[in-house]
Design an enzyme around this catalytic site. Structure first.
Site, mmCIF file in Angstrom:
data_model
loop_
_atom_site.group_PDB
_atom_site.id
_atom_site.type_symbol
_atom_site.label_atom_id
_atom_site.label_comp_id
_atom_site.label_asym_id
_atom_site.label_seq_id
_atom_site.Cartn_x
_atom_site.Cartn_y
_atom_site.Cartn_z
ATOM 1 N N SER A 1 4.600 2.100 8.032
ATOM 2 C CA SER A 1 4.385 0.866 7.276
ATOM 3 C C SER A 1 5.615 0.507 6.455
ATOM 4 O O SER A 1 6.181 1.346 5.751
ATOM 5 C CB SER A 1 3.186 1.034 6.346
ATOM 6 N N HIS B 1 0.811 -1.217 0.000
ATOM 7 C CA HIS B 1 0.000 0.000 0.000
ATOM 8 C C HIS B 1 0.849 1.273 0.000
ATOM 9 O O HIS B 1 0.310 2.376 -0.126
ATOM 10 C CB HIS B 1 -0.978 -0.004 1.182
ATOM 11 N N ASP C 1 0.763 -7.885 2.855
ATOM 12 C CA ASP C 1 0.871 -6.561 2.236
ATOM 13 C C ASP C 1 2.360 -6.272 2.009
ATOM 14 O O ASP C 1 3.023 -5.664 2.844
ATOM 15 C CB ASP C 1 0.234 -5.539 3.178
#
Length: 502
Positions: A419, A307, A345
């Site tokens: 992230s 992402h 992810d």
């Protein structure tokens, strides 16, 4: 200690209180955060805008200042300590800290700070109060042992001491301790410090101590107990360097016949030094309007989250400055991203150039719940302005499927921009995994930075090893083939509208 101030007769609100630090015993001086005096300024909030110190006459008349202190020989805090009359010497602005605030916290990012003393009076964040407390005088007393915040390094341990809720129930809360690490720094000689030590409203004005072999050294004063970035609760504590405060206060203290001591030499913290610096593994990944963190595994290879990257935009990688290396920007290309059908992810980025002198991290092969984790290292909180932030915690859970770990849960504070950053063991220094997400309550719009999830490096290591050997990105396709059991573990993160509110 605890500082409380009562208004003149007829003033409906109050008293107001915060924590304080006894800086000197001959004569006795107490330092605290200045915002506690905000309701009592003659000229109201406009007084905070001037660059000069405010004398006692800047406050309303007939105030009563009290300092609550527990002696060193008291066996417990059950008696709540002793009250001493105090008088204000001056309210002093710290311009170095004010500049660091402006540098680190952009208005566009909508930073807000809170706490019992601070409240919504953010224009008072860089103001501090010096109090004279005759009842605390000690003939042989000198200055409290202190050190310059300029010696602080990210990830170094700090001990915070303050009194939650100020003068409320001092028999329970007086001089409560909390441990954390230096999360980030900004400004001249680290005038501004962020720590993940948990502090509560009322601890503003308390102290943050560096633990050295010779004992704790005071390095900073608690300014705000917690902060938000937009709607995201950051959960970190804002500190101001004691050195910066003392330099700003030198003239005022000199007028009172008190000489500010010279800045001490560098202090070596307990456990500091040794091992490879994990700040050398983390990078800022920027792709169009999207950005996040990444972890380097080889001179030209890094992992981040899917992402964070967008295939239609060019990608750049910014290395954090470290000893012997300035900030450097590399171009990269995405060679693999997991599909939406994958529970993981993950994105793999190949750099166009090799990073000279890069030493790859050692990869963990076991995970022990309850063990302290040195940190999540990433570009959350002040990351883009001040370099990667560091937060510490424990490995709170290891979720396994068929005996193989597929998710790590930690109590490290994780924020937007973290992230893809590394999760590192403090005991071994090994890379445990990469950060995937924290927790968000979509119904309330709240984030929980201390509840977050990471992808174990053992999930990724076989594919990384195969890619190193073959150079074929299809080695990572195995990440798209996880079974339903793994999907069930990660469903809260990847589903756009999960059945749960989290």
């Amino acid at each position: 200690c605890v500082v409380s101030v009562s208004g003149p007769p007829g003033l409906s609100a109050g008293p107001w209180s915060c924590s304080g630090v006894i800086m000197r015993r001959a004569p006795a001086l107490v330092l605290c955060q200045g915002a506690v005096f905000a309701p009592l300024l003659r000229n109201g909030p406009a007084a905070w805008a001037q660059p000069r110190a405010l004398p006692p006459c800047a406050l309303l008349p007939d105030l009563r200042l009290m300092v609550l202190h527990q002696g060193l020989n008291a066996p417990t805090a059950a008696d709540g300590g002793r009250q001493h009359e105090a008088r204000l010497l001056a309210l002093v602005p710290c311009s170095t800290f004010e500049r660091a605030l402006a540098q680190a916290f952009g208005q566009a990012e909508r930073w807000r700070f809170g706490g019992e003393a601070v409240g919504d009076k953010q224009q008072a964040l860089h103001w501090f109060a010096w109090l004279r407390v005759p009842g605390l005088d000690a003939p042989d007393g000198g200055w409290t042992v202190w050190a310059s915040a300029g010696c602080l390094r990210k990830g170094e341990g700090l001990l915070a001491c303050g009194s939650p809720f100020g003068d409320l129930c001092p028999d329970l809360f007086l001089n409560t301790l909390s441990r954390g690490v230096v999360s980030n720094v900004a400004g001249e000689e680290n005038a501004l410090v962020l720590t993940d030590a948990r502090c509560l409203p009322g601890t503003e004005g308390g102290g943050a101590f560096l633990l050295s072999p010779a004992g704790p050294c005071l390095v900073a004063i608690i300014v705000a107990a917690f902060c938000w970035k937009g709607a995201e609760w950051v959960g970190l504590t804002l500190l101001c360097s004691l050195t910066a405060i003392l330099r700003s206060s030198a003239d005022i203290l000199d007028e009172a016949g008190i000489m500010v001591p010279p800045v001490p030499g560098r202090v070596v913290a307990v456990g500091a030094g040794g091992g490879q610096d994990p700040l050398g593994w983390v990078v800022l990944v920027e792709c169009g309007a999207t950005w996040g963190s990444g972890v380097l595994l080889a001179p030209r290879l890094l992992l981040t989250c899917q992402h964070v990257v967008e295939a239609s935009f060019p990608l750049s990688v910014r290395l954090a400055p470290c000893p012997g290396r300035a900030t450097t920007i590399f171009k990269g290309r995405v060679v693999f991203t997991t599909e939406e059908s994958s529970p993981f992810d993950v994105a793999v980025v190949q750099l166009e150039e090799s990073i000279p002198g890069f030493l790859p991290p050692c990869l963990a092969d076991t995970f022990l719940p309850g063990k302290r984790v040195v940190s999540v290292v990433g570009f959350g909180a002040l990351g883009r302005a001040c370099g990667p932030s560091v937060t510490a915690g424990v490995l709170s859970a290891v979720v396994a499927v068929a005996g193989h770990p597929v998710m790590l849960q930690t109590t490290c504070a994780v924020h937007s921009g973290s992230s893809g950053g590394p999760l590192i063991s403090s005991r071994s220094g090994h890379l445990l995994g990469i950060v995937a997400s924290n927790t968000r309550d979509t119904s309330a719009g709240s984030t929980y930075p201390h509840l977050n999830f990471c992808i174990p490096i053992t999930v990724l290591q076989p594919a990384v090893a195969c890619y190193h050997h073959t150079g074929d990105p299809s080695a990572f396709a195995v990440l798209n083939q996880a079974g339903k059991e793994v999907w069930a573990v990660w469903r809260l993160q990847r589903q756009p509208r999960p059945p749960s509110k989290l």
